[in-house]
Design a protein around this motif. Sequence first.
Motif, mmCIF file in Angstrom:
data_model
loop_
_atom_site.group_PDB
_atom_site.id
_atom_site.type_symbol
_atom_site.label_atom_id
_atom_site.label_comp_id
_atom_site.label_asym_id
_atom_site.label_seq_id
_atom_site.Cartn_x
_atom_site.Cartn_y
_atom_site.Cartn_z
ATOM 1 N N ARG A 178 95.404 -29.586 -66.314
ATOM 2 C CA ARG A 178 95.843 -28.222 -66.626
ATOM 3 C C ARG A 178 95.919 -27.368 -65.366
ATOM 4 O O ARG A 178 96.850 -26.592 -65.168
ATOM 5 C CB ARG A 178 94.910 -27.585 -67.658
ATOM 6 N N GLU A 179 94.922 -27.515 -64.486
ATOM 7 C CA GLU A 179 94.890 -26.760 -63.239
ATOM 8 C C GLU A 179 96.060 -27.138 -62.343
ATOM 9 O O GLU A 179 96.698 -26.267 -61.722
ATOM 10 C CB GLU A 179 93.571 -27.002 -62.509
ATOM 11 N N GLY A 180 96.372 -28.429 -62.256
ATOM 12 C CA GLY A 180 97.465 -28.875 -61.401
ATOM 13 C C GLY A 180 98.804 -28.309 -61.828
ATOM 14 O O GLY A 180 99.599 -27.840 -61.000
ATOM 15 N N VAL A 181 99.072 -28.333 -63.136
ATOM 16 C CA VAL A 181 100.335 -27.801 -63.649
ATOM 17 C C VAL A 181 100.408 -26.288 -63.447
ATOM 18 O O VAL A 181 101.436 -25.741 -63.016
ATOM 19 C CB VAL A 181 100.503 -28.162 -65.146
ATOM 20 N N ARG A 182 99.300 -25.617 -63.729
ATOM 21 C CA ARG A 182 99.269 -24.162 -63.568
ATOM 22 C C ARG A 182 99.485 -23.765 -62.099
ATOM 23 O O ARG A 182 100.242 -22.831 -61.799
ATOM 24 C CB ARG A 182 97.938 -23.608 -64.082
ATOM 25 N N ARG B 67 100.694 -22.158 -55.819
ATOM 26 C CA ARG B 67 99.453 -22.089 -55.043
ATOM 27 C C ARG B 67 98.833 -23.475 -54.986
ATOM 28 O O ARG B 67 99.244 -24.394 -55.708
ATOM 29 C CB ARG B 67 98.466 -21.113 -55.697
ATOM 30 N N SER B 68 97.849 -23.653 -54.112
ATOM 31 C CA SER B 68 97.151 -24.928 -54.015
ATOM 32 C C SER B 68 96.181 -25.073 -55.187
ATOM 33 O O SER B 68 95.430 -24.131 -55.488
ATOM 34 C CB SER B 68 96.390 -25.027 -52.699
ATOM 35 N N PRO B 69 96.178 -26.218 -55.860
ATOM 36 C CA PRO B 69 95.243 -26.405 -56.975
ATOM 37 C C PRO B 69 93.807 -26.576 -56.479
ATOM 38 O O PRO B 69 93.577 -26.987 -55.334
ATOM 39 C CB PRO B 69 95.749 -27.687 -57.634
ATOM 40 N N VAL B 70 92.874 -26.251 -57.344
ATOM 41 C CA VAL B 70 91.459 -26.471 -57.062
ATOM 42 C C VAL B 70 90.966 -27.503 -58.068
ATOM 43 O O VAL B 70 90.745 -27.210 -59.234
ATOM 44 C CB VAL B 70 90.634 -25.172 -57.188
ATOM 45 N N PHE B 71 90.826 -28.748 -57.616
ATOM 46 C CA PHE B 71 90.455 -29.834 -58.501
ATOM 47 C C PHE B 71 88.944 -30.049 -58.501
ATOM 48 O O PHE B 71 88.291 -29.960 -57.466
ATOM 49 C CB PHE B 71 91.145 -31.130 -58.067
ATOM 50 N N ARG B 72 88.407 -30.359 -59.657
ATOM 51 C CA ARG B 72 86.979 -30.660 -59.776
ATOM 52 C C ARG B 72 86.720 -32.159 -59.700
ATOM 53 O O ARG B 72 85.615 -32.590 -59.415
ATOM 54 C CB ARG B 72 86.426 -30.106 -61.101
ATOM 55 N N GLY B 73 87.726 -32.959 -60.047
ATOM 56 C CA GLY B 73 87.577 -34.413 -59.968
ATOM 57 C C GLY B 73 86.726 -34.960 -61.086
ATOM 58 O O GLY B 73 86.431 -34.309 -62.074
ATOM 59 N N ARG B 74 86.314 -36.214 -60.883
ATOM 60 C CA ARG B 74 85.574 -36.924 -61.924
ATOM 61 C C ARG B 74 84.188 -36.341 -62.092
ATOM 62 O O ARG B 74 83.611 -35.756 -61.185
ATOM 63 C CB ARG B 74 85.492 -38.418 -61.611
#
Length: 260
Positions: free
Chosen positions: A243-247, A253-260
């Motif tokens: 959801r964050e990546g698509v948004r 803007r650059s996504p903020v991923f939390r990962g596994r």
Amino acid sequence: MFDPVLFDLSDGVATITLNRPDAGNSINETSGMALVAVVDKLRAQDAVRAVVLTGSGKEFCVGGDIDEMLHAADLSALMQAGIPRLHAAVSRLAELPCPVITAVNGPAGGGGIGLALCGDIVLASQSMKLRGGYSAIGLSPDLGASWQLARRAGAAQAKRILFLNEPVGAEECLALGLVDAVYPDDRLAEEACALAARLAAGATASFGRIKQLVDGAGTRSLQEQLALEAGYMIASAGSRDGREGVRAFMEKRSPVFRGR
């Protein structure tokens, strides 16, 4: 006393360093058990988002400790005790659900080849070279060396390397597809760390699914692969990172991923 295998975890990047530089980082019973322990520790760390495997000194890993083999009362028993544990560790390392980078900082021989090529991305120094070595002393490959060579360069090249035991330099390894990039010796560590940091900031849950899809693709039918892709896409789309990546893409803007 010193640790034959070093482990460091910083900002999501785990660094494993083979640490017997005076012995070419060769693997003996002690360092083999240490590597197994580090990989087990690594798998229990949810904070790990990328891994770098490298060696200390001027060599990556020259393979098994020949001196230990020479003085073993029963060479077959020595192998029977150590090889299964090491193979399990190599398998677990390669199958981690996050990117694994090997920074091959110098020569790799014997089982060191299996370790050098087990990364998802293999970076090499200009002084790096591979040498089979097994048949020269009447032994056969271990630690996945035969599988990695055949997978990356094809069966014919794997047999040439393992039959002839002639050194294969870094540029030839690059041309054969055995390594993915070659850097000057004094830049390899920096490049590996930068790549690991980049990957650690990425969507590591996505990376884990990509690894499973790609690594097993050769054993599945198209229908099986499509079914797995569908399941993973649905799971990814339902995740916070998806959801964050698509948004972020839509918001430029650059996504903020939390990962596994």
